[in-house]
Design an enzyme around this catalytic site. Structure first.
Site, short mmCIF file in Angstrom:
data_model
loop_
_atom_site.label_atom_id
_atom_site.label_comp_id
_atom_site.label_asym_id
_atom_site.label_seq_id
_atom_site.Cartn_x
_atom_site.Cartn_y
_atom_site.Cartn_z
N TYR A 124 9.93 -3.29 19.13
CA TYR A 124 10.11 -3.36 17.67
C TYR A 124 11.41 -4.12 17.35
O TYR A 124 11.43 -5.01 16.50
CB TYR A 124 10.14 -1.96 17.05
CG TYR A 124 10.43 -1.93 15.56
CD1 TYR A 124 9.56 -2.53 14.65
CD2 TYR A 124 11.58 -1.32 15.06
CE1 TYR A 124 9.83 -2.50 13.28
CE2 TYR A 124 11.85 -1.28 13.69
CZ TYR A 124 10.97 -1.87 12.81
OH TYR A 124 11.24 -1.86 11.46
N LYS A 135 12.12 -7.64 15.19
CA LYS A 135 13.05 -7.79 14.05
C LYS A 135 14.20 -8.76 14.40
O LYS A 135 14.68 -9.47 13.52
CB LYS A 135 13.58 -6.42 13.61
CG LYS A 135 12.50 -5.52 12.98
CD LYS A 135 11.91 -6.10 11.68
CE LYS A 135 11.00 -5.13 10.95
NZ LYS A 135 10.36 -5.71 9.76
N SER A 173 0.83 -1.22 0.00
CA SER A 173 0.00 0.00 0.00
C SER A 173 0.85 1.26 0.00
O SER A 173 0.39 2.32 -0.42
CB SER A 173 -0.93 0.01 1.22
OG SER A 173 -0.17 0.23 2.40
N SER A 225 13.90 -7.08 7.19
CA SER A 225 14.16 -6.90 8.61
C SER A 225 14.43 -5.42 8.85
O SER A 225 13.69 -4.55 8.35
CB SER A 225 15.35 -7.78 9.01
OG SER A 225 15.72 -7.58 10.33
N1 NAP Z 1 10.99 3.06 6.89
C1 NAP Z 1 11.98 2.69 7.67
O1 NAP Z 1 12.70 3.54 8.25
C2 NAP Z 1 12.28 1.22 7.86
C3 NAP Z 1 13.54 0.87 8.38
C4 NAP Z 1 13.84 -0.48 8.56
C5 NAP Z 1 12.91 -1.45 8.23
N2 NAP Z 1 11.69 -1.09 7.74
C6 NAP Z 1 10.75 -2.18 7.42
O2 NAP Z 1 10.34 -2.05 6.07
C7 NAP Z 1 9.06 -2.67 5.91
C8 NAP Z 1 8.17 -1.74 5.11
O3 NAP Z 1 7.93 -0.56 5.85
P1 NAP Z 1 7.87 0.89 5.18
O4 NAP Z 1 9.00 1.66 5.66
O5 NAP Z 1 7.65 0.78 3.72
O6 NAP Z 1 6.59 1.49 5.93
P2 NAP Z 1 5.10 1.76 5.42
O7 NAP Z 1 5.11 2.74 4.29
O8 NAP Z 1 4.33 2.13 6.65
O9 NAP Z 1 4.63 0.34 4.88
C9 NAP Z 1 4.27 -0.70 5.75
C10 NAP Z 1 3.39 -1.68 4.98
O10 NAP Z 1 3.05 -2.78 5.85
C11 NAP Z 1 1.64 -3.00 5.68
N3 NAP Z 1 1.00 -3.74 6.75
C12 NAP Z 1 0.88 -3.42 8.06
N4 NAP Z 1 0.13 -4.34 8.68
C13 NAP Z 1 -0.22 -5.28 7.76
C14 NAP Z 1 -0.97 -6.47 7.77
N5 NAP Z 1 -1.56 -6.91 8.88
N6 NAP Z 1 -1.11 -7.17 6.62
C15 NAP Z 1 -0.54 -6.74 5.47
N7 NAP Z 1 0.17 -5.60 5.38
C16 NAP Z 1 0.32 -4.88 6.51
C17 NAP Z 1 1.07 -1.60 5.55
O11 NAP Z 1 -0.26 -1.68 5.07
P3 NAP Z 1 -1.41 -0.67 5.55
O12 NAP Z 1 -1.27 0.55 4.69
O13 NAP Z 1 -2.68 -1.41 5.31
O14 NAP Z 1 -1.17 -0.39 6.99
C18 NAP Z 1 2.06 -1.02 4.55
O15 NAP Z 1 1.75 -1.45 3.25
C19 NAP Z 1 8.55 -2.98 7.32
O16 NAP Z 1 8.75 -4.36 7.58
C20 NAP Z 1 9.45 -2.14 8.21
O17 NAP Z 1 9.60 -2.70 9.51
C21 NAP Z 1 11.36 0.23 7.54
#
Ligand code: NAP
Length: 274
Positions: free
Chosen positions: A144, A148, A12, A130
């Site tokens: 959190y 991870k 999304s 991760s």
């Molecule tokens: N951004 C950072 O700084 C960062 C750093 C390290 C790791 N990460 C990891 O990267 C990954 C992606 O995060 P992002 O940064 O792209 O953040 P994001 O834009 O908030 O995306 C998170 C995604 O996870 C989905 N999600 C949450 N709960 C869910 C569920 N029950 N079933 C299916 N989808 C679900 C969300 O969908 P909805 O829109 O429906 O909520 C959204 O599509 C995550 O695993 C996060 O921990 C992010």
């Protein structure tokens, strides 16, 4: 050979969305999944499906549809995830449960649903998103980080368990990336952190200062997507890929625990009593 069929969770927004678009433009057959299908209408993917990683029925229906349509899933990218931030003592237990349900059990559910098809095919790749938080802990991020760290452990076990079936497992550890991630963090943690009765007021204030500073120069999700594409296209992918992890974090992870604590305590202005 026909294009690889890649199923991605959490498309999304953020990394999932960017990755789905990038791989679609590079001739992969992308199955972009999201809890709310309306959020992926404009994504140029071969197939868009509704999928909530906390719901076994939704997973089974989506996987069934992919197999019906393409006959296989070559790559599973477990990207869905989010964070709740506050001290270990103050995060409500239900919020920890819900976060683990997505970040950890969600991955287990996806693996159980997809691996039987990969095993039958005698090949496959799982890429788990991760975090740098899966390797290093800072205050306010304990639950959190725990989720991870758990994902790192599961990935290490899966890599060994699935090797004999021709299925490889890759871990991607992003640093701070500009997505909806922080918006979700704020929505989940605002009330806890703003509580005037909290004994952690100073720590929360310093966390905000630290966070604002460390997130100043964060790159967009393409920094992670590019690395995932590289992992997909290398004949011998690495076990772990760090994506946009600042040098400071890389150096910190090499220090011993006491030294690491000193650096982190100084960054968060934590003074030990006694
Ligand atoms: N951004 C950072 O700084 C960062 C750093 C390290 C790791 N990460 C990891 O990267 C990954 C992606 O995060 P992002 O940064 O792209 O953040 P994001 O834009 O908030 O995306 C998170 C995604 O996870 C989905 N999600 C949450 N709960 C869910 C569920 N029950 N079933 C299916 N989808 C679900 C969300 O969908 P909805 O829109 O429906 O909520 C959204 O599509 C995550 O695993 C996060 O921990 C992010």
């Amino acid at each position: 050979m026909s294009p690889k069929v890649v199923l991605i969770t959490g498309c999304s927004s953020g990394i999932g969305k960017d990755l789905a678009a990038r791989l679609s433009q590079n001739e992969y057959t992308v199955v972009a999944t999201a809890r709310n299908l309306a959020t992926v209408t404009n994504l140029p993917a071969a197939l868009k499906l509704s999928l909530d990683v906390t719901d076994n029925q939704s997973i089974a229906t989506a996987v069934h549809e992919v197999i019906e349509r393409f006959g296989r899933i070559d790559v599973l990218i477990n990207n869905a995830g989010y964070a709740v931030r506050s001290t270990v003592e103050e995060v409500p237990e239900t919020q920890i449960h819900q976060m683990f349900d997505v970040n950890v059990f969600g991955v287990i559910r996806m693996v159980r649903a997809v691996v039987p098809f990969m095993r039958k095919a005698g090949s496959g790749q799982i890429i788990n998103i991760s975090s740098v938080a899966g390797k290093m802990v800072i205050p306010i991020s304990g639950p959190y980080c725990a989720s991870k760290f758990a994902l790192e452990a599961l990935s290490d076990a899966l890599r060994l368990e699935l090797a004999a079936f021709g299925i490889s497992v890759v871990i991607v550890e992003p640093g701070n990336i500009r997505t909806n991630f922080m918006k979700t963090v704020q929505a989940n943690s605002e009330k806890i952190i703003a509580n005037p009765e909290t004994p952690y007021g100073d720590l929360y204030k310093n966390y905000h200062l630290f966070n604002d500073k460390s997130r100043l120069k964060e790159p967009g999700p393409e920094a992670v997507s590019a690395i995932i594409q590289k992992a997909l296209e290398t004949s011998k992918p690495k076990v772990r890929y760090r994506a946009a992890v600042p040098l400071m974090n890389r150096l910190l992870s090499c220090l011993n625990d006491r030294l690491k604590d000193r650096v982190v305590k100084s960054a968060f202005k934590i003074k030990s009593l006694g």
